[in-house]
Design an enzyme around this catalytic site. Sequence first.
Site, PDB file in Angstrom:
ATOM      1  N   CYS A 196       9.741  24.491  42.283  1.00  0.00           N
ATOM      2  CA  CYS A 196       8.434  23.922  41.990  1.00  0.00           C
ATOM      3  C   CYS A 196       8.615  22.978  40.809  1.00  0.00           C
ATOM      4  O   CYS A 196       9.062  23.396  39.746  1.00  0.00           O
ATOM      5  CB  CYS A 196       7.421  25.007  41.649  1.00  0.00           C
ATOM      6  SG  CYS A 196       5.823  24.325  41.170  1.00  0.00           S
ATOM      7  N   ARG A 247       8.937  21.153  52.829  1.00  0.00           N
ATOM      8  CA  ARG A 247       7.946  20.997  51.761  1.00  0.00           C
ATOM      9  C   ARG A 247       8.485  21.508  50.423  1.00  0.00           C
ATOM     10  O   ARG A 247       8.797  20.749  49.520  1.00  0.00           O
ATOM     11  CB  ARG A 247       6.633  21.715  52.134  1.00  0.00           C
ATOM     12  CG  ARG A 247       5.444  21.346  51.250  1.00  0.00           C
ATOM     13  CD  ARG A 247       5.387  22.045  49.924  1.00  0.00           C
ATOM     14  NE  ARG A 247       5.334  23.501  50.063  1.00  0.00           N
ATOM     15  CZ  ARG A 247       5.420  24.332  49.031  1.00  0.00           C
ATOM     16  NH1 ARG A 247       5.555  23.870  47.804  1.00  0.00           N
ATOM     17  NH2 ARG A 247       5.401  25.638  49.218  1.00  0.00           N
ATOM     18  N   ASP A 248       8.652  22.811  50.306  1.00  0.00           N
ATOM     19  CA  ASP A 248       9.054  23.382  49.015  1.00  0.00           C
ATOM     20  C   ASP A 248      10.467  22.917  48.662  1.00  0.00           C
ATOM     21  O   ASP A 248      10.782  22.665  47.498  1.00  0.00           O
ATOM     22  CB  ASP A 248       8.992  24.917  49.091  1.00  0.00           C
ATOM     23  CG  ASP A 248       8.760  25.563  47.733  1.00  0.00           C
ATOM     24  OD1 ASP A 248       8.895  24.861  46.714  1.00  0.00           O
ATOM     25  OD2 ASP A 248       8.443  26.758  47.684  1.00  0.00           O
ATOM     26  N   HIS A 255       7.109  35.159  49.101  1.00  0.00           N
ATOM     27  CA  HIS A 255       7.692  33.832  48.901  1.00  0.00           C
ATOM     28  C   HIS A 255       8.575  33.920  47.657  1.00  0.00           C
ATOM     29  O   HIS A 255       8.099  33.728  46.541  1.00  0.00           O
ATOM     30  CB  HIS A 255       6.513  32.858  48.729  1.00  0.00           C
ATOM     31  CG  HIS A 255       6.871  31.432  48.463  1.00  0.00           C
ATOM     32  ND1 HIS A 255       6.746  30.437  49.417  1.00  0.00           N
ATOM     33  CD2 HIS A 255       7.305  30.787  47.333  1.00  0.00           C
ATOM     34  CE1 HIS A 255       7.081  29.264  48.889  1.00  0.00           C
ATOM     35  NE2 HIS A 255       7.427  29.452  47.628  1.00  0.00           N
ATOM     36  N   ASN A 282      14.088  28.212  47.089  1.00  0.00           N
ATOM     37  CA  ASN A 282      13.608  29.394  47.818  1.00  0.00           C
ATOM     38  C   ASN A 282      14.826  30.199  48.275  1.00  0.00           C
ATOM     39  O   ASN A 282      15.938  29.668  48.380  1.00  0.00           O
ATOM     40  CB  ASN A 282      12.873  28.961  49.092  1.00  0.00           C
ATOM     41  CG  ASN A 282      11.631  28.146  48.809  1.00  0.00           C
ATOM     42  OD1 ASN A 282      11.663  26.925  48.830  1.00  0.00           O
ATOM     43  ND2 ASN A 282      10.545  28.823  48.535  1.00  0.00           N
TER      44      ASN A 282
END
Length: 300
Positions: A240, A15-16, A207, A249
């Site tokens: 993002c 996802r990220d 996170h 990340n």
Amino acid sequence: MNWPASVTIKEVGPRDGLQNEQVFVSTADKIAWINQLSGTGVTSIEITSFVNPKWIPALADAAEVAKGIERMPGITYSALVPNRQGLERALAVDMDEVAVFMSVSESHNQRNINKSSSAAFPILREVVQEALSAGKSVRGYVSTVFGCPYEGPVSIDEVIRVSETLFDMGIGELSLGDTIGIANPQQVQRVLDILLKRFDANKLALHFHDTRGTALANIVVSMDMGITTFDASVGGLGGCPYALGASGNVASDDLLYMLEAMGIQTGVDQEKLLAAAIFIQEKIGRDLPSRNLQVSRSNG
Ligand code: HMG
Ligand code: MG
């Protein structure tokens, strides 16, 4: 320092990681990669997001991915949802968990979800309640906890307010986002010192994005303060798209290397995780930033 006996690594790469990549990874490759991640020993994978595909084209095939993967027992398959429409799409493909998200700073909310927090909270409250009544677990993210790309420093009172509101809705776990990878260990200590007076350490996850190379140091401090759940992406994929200057990340493979070397249990297999990082690196077609990938590249 206080080292935990074990740590949970939540894999958010699908996802990220993918949401910010220019390359569209094919549905078949996403499915193969998530199945590979399922075999590494991780117990939680955020596989996609049910957001507006015009905003995040990289994850436009969310439903196909969710339907195509093999679900392994003992793994929570999670997806990000911004609103009711997202929840309906997530429930239609039987996600185990949904994750809602909200930023501390209004400028980031406007760019990320096209709404203010006061407009978004009632929507999220409904989403959380419906997901819980459908028997799903719900995770919350609070973004820009350590600073906003548009507004700079954020107020800790606002972090508390957003966190309390999300917990009050019924989320089971809150992930504190360093969206643009700006946090430093002293700041993490300061922020956690305040938040841990209000929230249980076992309900919080951290996170960290690793934009400026401080993510592992921040994790060390977080562990010392009692946090044992961390989000990470294999290879250090990600960012993002609505946070200027946000890069990937913290790399799951680098985090795992550090934890294993410290004797902290994760249940995750290093070789298999690195293989999953190499797989997605090849599909993305560029060198990913994780240090363990760099080592593996230099070893040929
Ligand atoms: P909007 O355009 O204001 O939505 O987007 P709207 O409600 O006005 O609807 C407009 C159109 O979007 C309509 O379609 C809806 O059907 C459609 P049209 O009539 O124009 O054809 N739509 C949807 N379609 C599919 N699924 C949905 C959905 N909702 C509306 N769920 C919205 C509002 C929130 C949807 C949009 O702004 C959006 O999708 N934002 C997501 C942005 C995003 O994914 N950002 C990255 C994730 S957050 C992050 O990375 C931070 C995190 O990692 C933590 C950290 O690092 O701090 C979690
Ligand atoms: Mg993020």
